[in-house]
Write a protein that holds these residues in place. Sequence first.
Motif, PDB file in Angstrom:
ATOM      1  N   GLN A   1     -10.847   7.100   6.264  1.00 58.21           N
ATOM      2  CA  GLN A   1     -11.570   5.995   6.867  1.00 58.21           C
ATOM      3  C   GLN A   1     -12.083   6.519   8.495  1.00 58.21           C
ATOM      4  OE1 GLN A   1     -10.916   1.831   6.843  1.00 58.21           O
ATOM      5  NE2 GLN A   1      -9.131   2.344   5.470  1.00 58.21           N
TER       6      GLN A   1
ATOM      7  N   SER B   1     -12.200  -5.635   0.654  1.00 54.86           N
ATOM      8  CA  SER B   1     -12.351  -6.726   1.624  1.00 54.86           C
ATOM      9  C   SER B   1     -13.779  -7.628   1.203  1.00 54.86           C
ATOM     10  CB  SER B   1     -12.436  -6.720   2.988  1.00 54.86           C
ATOM     11  OG  SER B   1     -13.467  -5.508   3.086  1.00 54.86           O
TER      12      SER B   1
ATOM     13  N   GLN C   1      -5.315   7.420   3.659  1.00 53.45           N
ATOM     14  CA  GLN C   1      -6.351   6.268   3.634  1.00 53.45           C
ATOM     15  C   GLN C   1      -6.945   6.212   5.253  1.00 53.45           C
ATOM     16  OE1 GLN C   1      -5.240   2.254   1.906  1.00 53.45           O
ATOM     17  NE2 GLN C   1      -3.559   3.541   0.699  1.00 53.45           N
TER      18      GLN C   1
ATOM     19  N   TYR D   1      -4.369   2.081  11.774  1.00 55.60           N
ATOM     20  CA  TYR D   1      -5.013   1.795  10.122  1.00 55.60           C
ATOM     21  C   TYR D   1      -5.279   0.126  10.218  1.00 55.60           C
ATOM     22  CZ  TYR D   1      -5.067   1.283   5.250  1.00 55.60           C
ATOM     23  OH  TYR D   1      -5.402   0.888   3.880  1.00 55.60           O
TER      24      TYR D   1
ATOM     25  N   TYR E   1      -9.836  -0.788   9.981  1.00 55.81           N
ATOM     26  CA  TYR E   1     -10.380  -1.554   8.577  1.00 55.81           C
ATOM     27  C   TYR E   1     -11.379  -2.893   8.926  1.00 55.81           C
ATOM     28  CZ  TYR E   1     -10.350  -3.044   3.788  1.00 55.81           C
ATOM     29  OH  TYR E   1     -10.670  -3.281   2.581  1.00 55.81           O
ATOM     30  N   ASP E   2     -12.211  -2.956   8.224  1.00 59.29           N
ATOM     31  CA  ASP E   2     -13.473  -3.816   8.171  1.00 59.29           C
ATOM     32  C   ASP E   2     -12.944  -5.022   7.172  1.00 59.29           C
ATOM     33  OD1 ASP E   2     -15.718  -5.500   8.315  1.00 59.29           O
ATOM     34  OD2 ASP E   2     -17.031  -3.832   8.283  1.00 59.29           O
TER      35      ASP E   2
ATOM     36  N   GLU F   1       0.786  -1.021   0.014  1.00 62.34           N
ATOM     37  CA  GLU F   1      -0.092   0.037   0.083  1.00 62.34           C
ATOM     38  C   GLU F   1       0.883   1.230  -0.111  1.00 62.34           C
ATOM     39  OE1 GLU F   1      -3.261   0.189  -0.073  1.00 62.34           O
ATOM     40  OE2 GLU F   1      -3.537  -1.868  -0.447  1.00 62.34           O
TER      41      GLU F   1
ATOM     42  N   PHE G   1      -6.873  -5.340   1.911  1.00 63.65           N
ATOM     43  CA  PHE G   1      -7.083  -3.890   2.272  1.00 63.65           C
ATOM     44  C   PHE G   1      -7.539  -3.165   0.905  1.00 63.65           C
ATOM     45  CE2 PHE G   1      -4.592  -4.491   6.136  1.00 63.65           C
ATOM     46  CZ  PHE G   1      -5.097  -3.519   6.935  1.00 63.65           C
TER      47      PHE G   1
END
Length: 775
Positions: free
Chosen positions: A138, A222, A134, A178, A182-183, A100, A219
């Motif tokens: 979010q 998902s 990022q 980070y 994240y989901d 990333e 990432f």
Amino acid sequence: MAKKTKKEHKQSGFIKYIIGFWLLFLTGLLAVVMFFLLASWDVFGEMPSFEQLENPETNLATEVFSSDGKTLGKYYNENRTPIKFEDLSENLVQALIATEDERYYNHSGIDARGTARALLYMGSKGGASTLSQQLAKQLFHGEGAKDILGRVTQKVKEWIIAVRLERSYTKEEILAMYFNIYDFNNNAVGVRSASRIYFGGKEPHELKVEEAAVLAGMFKNSSLYNPRRNPEGVTNRRNVVLKQMAKVGYISEEEKDSLQKLPLKINYQPESHQSGLATYFRMFLREFLKDWAKENPKEDGSTYNIYRDGLKVYTSIDAKMQAYAEEAVQEHMKNLQTEFDRQNQKNKTKPFRGISQESIDNIINRAIKNSSRYKHMLKNGASEKEIMASFNEKTEMSVFTWNNPRQEKDTIMTPLDSIYYYKSFLNTGMMSMEPQTGEVKAWVGGINFRHFKYEHVKQARRQVGSTFKPFVYATAIDQLQLSPCYELPNTLHTIPAGSHGVTDSWTPKNSSGKYGGMVNLKQALANSLNTITARLIDKIGPEPVIDLLDKLGVDTSNIDPVAAIALGSVDLSVFEMVSAYSTFANKGVYVKPVIVTRIEDKNGTILYQHVPETRDVMSEEAAYVTINLMEGVTRGGSGTRLRTSGWTPEYYKKVVTGHPYKLTNPIAGKTGTTQNQSDGWFMGVVPNLTTGVWVGGEDRSVHFSSITYGQGATMALPIWGSYMKKIYNDPELDVSKGDFEKPENLSIEVDCDNYKNSEEDQDDDTGPDIGELEL
């Protein structure tokens, strides 16, 4: 005035061009600067404050820990449990950075090279968003902009927030945030949940390179790279991540080639309120925490939210002991149910026995009106006729079954048939507690939480049968200083009407039908002789027994002071029985059961610390003598099965899994069987662990046809035996195999050989005899 030459005109035009260019450039630059300033001043929408940057609002799951540090479960709106950078494996960090933001450690929130490349190639060779950008996206504004101006404004906001994040946090802290935000789908919010759910309970620091690459690859998207739905796509994406790791130099080309050839190995273990370890316990704990939150508000007066405030709850449950308890329940109940179903094949009123059709109809109608289907349809305005008709319409449903590893099968049946189906299952309640501390070590409230929500440790109260008798014996011993060797006649004893709450004269009979001769108290309890218990309750009365129960933490508000309680006509919970029996093992000192030892907030501040509650209930002598009496149950009574290498007839071996137990250590215990075999109990005590087991149907009319299977020694004792055998086979668990501690200067003789000799050598007035006791 002289005219300008052609050359001078050219020079003048060029100067104007230069001035215009710089004016345009500076105006544009000023406009960009002003645009950034206006964005930072909230002109284009609110920007996060410094306080928000320090404490970004996220839904954090409350995590429940066992006493040995294992995660039992979580309560959440989003299944997110934040972790620190130190808890991440190097594999995870390298996989993410390589994929990333490979220049992550070389920029301050905005990657100039990446931005220039994105502008030059119009994004065809990759975007320019850094990890910090990022994260900003979010955390604080998410998606939403559709038009060009909106997208530009959004990107500017990302840059500003990213720079602020870089100034407020270290690189490591930003990485941790980070990973935490994240989901990953499937109730896996944050890397810790994802690691546990997709890789069989692994913690993030335990992930291998190829496993870390799977999560790093998710990432990108998902939903698309979902290991459950798209294993091929996830494998390909994993291999891209591995290629990037090799390109950056985190792994060698040889390692990359080797890892890319590995098959995708996902060990999916969902984390939900209805799965995992100690589901019934967690249901009870949830209500405990809600009550605690109401009584203990935050400093600002608001109430803690167990679904989003990230509390850490440390319980007394031992994860290993809980697992062994659940295994013992599953093994035995599956076999017991098989036999129960076999016997019900010829039962015309199955699963009910011994009741009229009118009573059966009442049970079923009550179940219909308690069902979610009935309540939902009634709420939506359906008539009674429409609702009842719906219960006879076949529908697709998933129901519980023992004949499937998932314990579930898809079928088609009417809702009415499903009620009969579920009524046919035997259920159980089991609890294990350390007498000296009150810490509850195992809690099994039923056979399957998803399909049987009613909890049988604390919520259910069932008739206890002969497991009540030790309370009568303990009261008599405490008051009259009786020895376990004291003898009484095994003959019918009548308590006349008007005495001890008896309305008609009461003459209880032995379930064995055997009478005659003199028996000592140890023999009487071991063989559960009702005649002896009746004589004792007649002498001491029911009131002192109820008073003892009250001191033992039992709710006595609905127990009438009648002689019949001596044989266990009262309804008690497994929770009450275990805590009461524990007092005998704890030298007469009652310790209130504890399930939560500590509660912390998300920052580790202690909000609750358990303080033990204890009280003296009976003398140490009386407690020890009662224990000594109950040891006789496992040495010569209904609990002897725990000692033997086998037991006939053959049917018992079919029901009991893991038999023989061959337990040789001191065990105090008592079996219990109620009328019509509706309830089977076993209470087992070793010096530092008390465990109670109940087995029966949801309705008392659901039971075995005979005492052969319906007794506590067959229904409940095998669970206790299997559980203890598993515990004793685990060297890491410190559960005692030793003797119960004998009080110093014990004045009551417990050795029957010595007791007999002393009686022969002493005069009759040295102790109570039959006449003195008026038995």
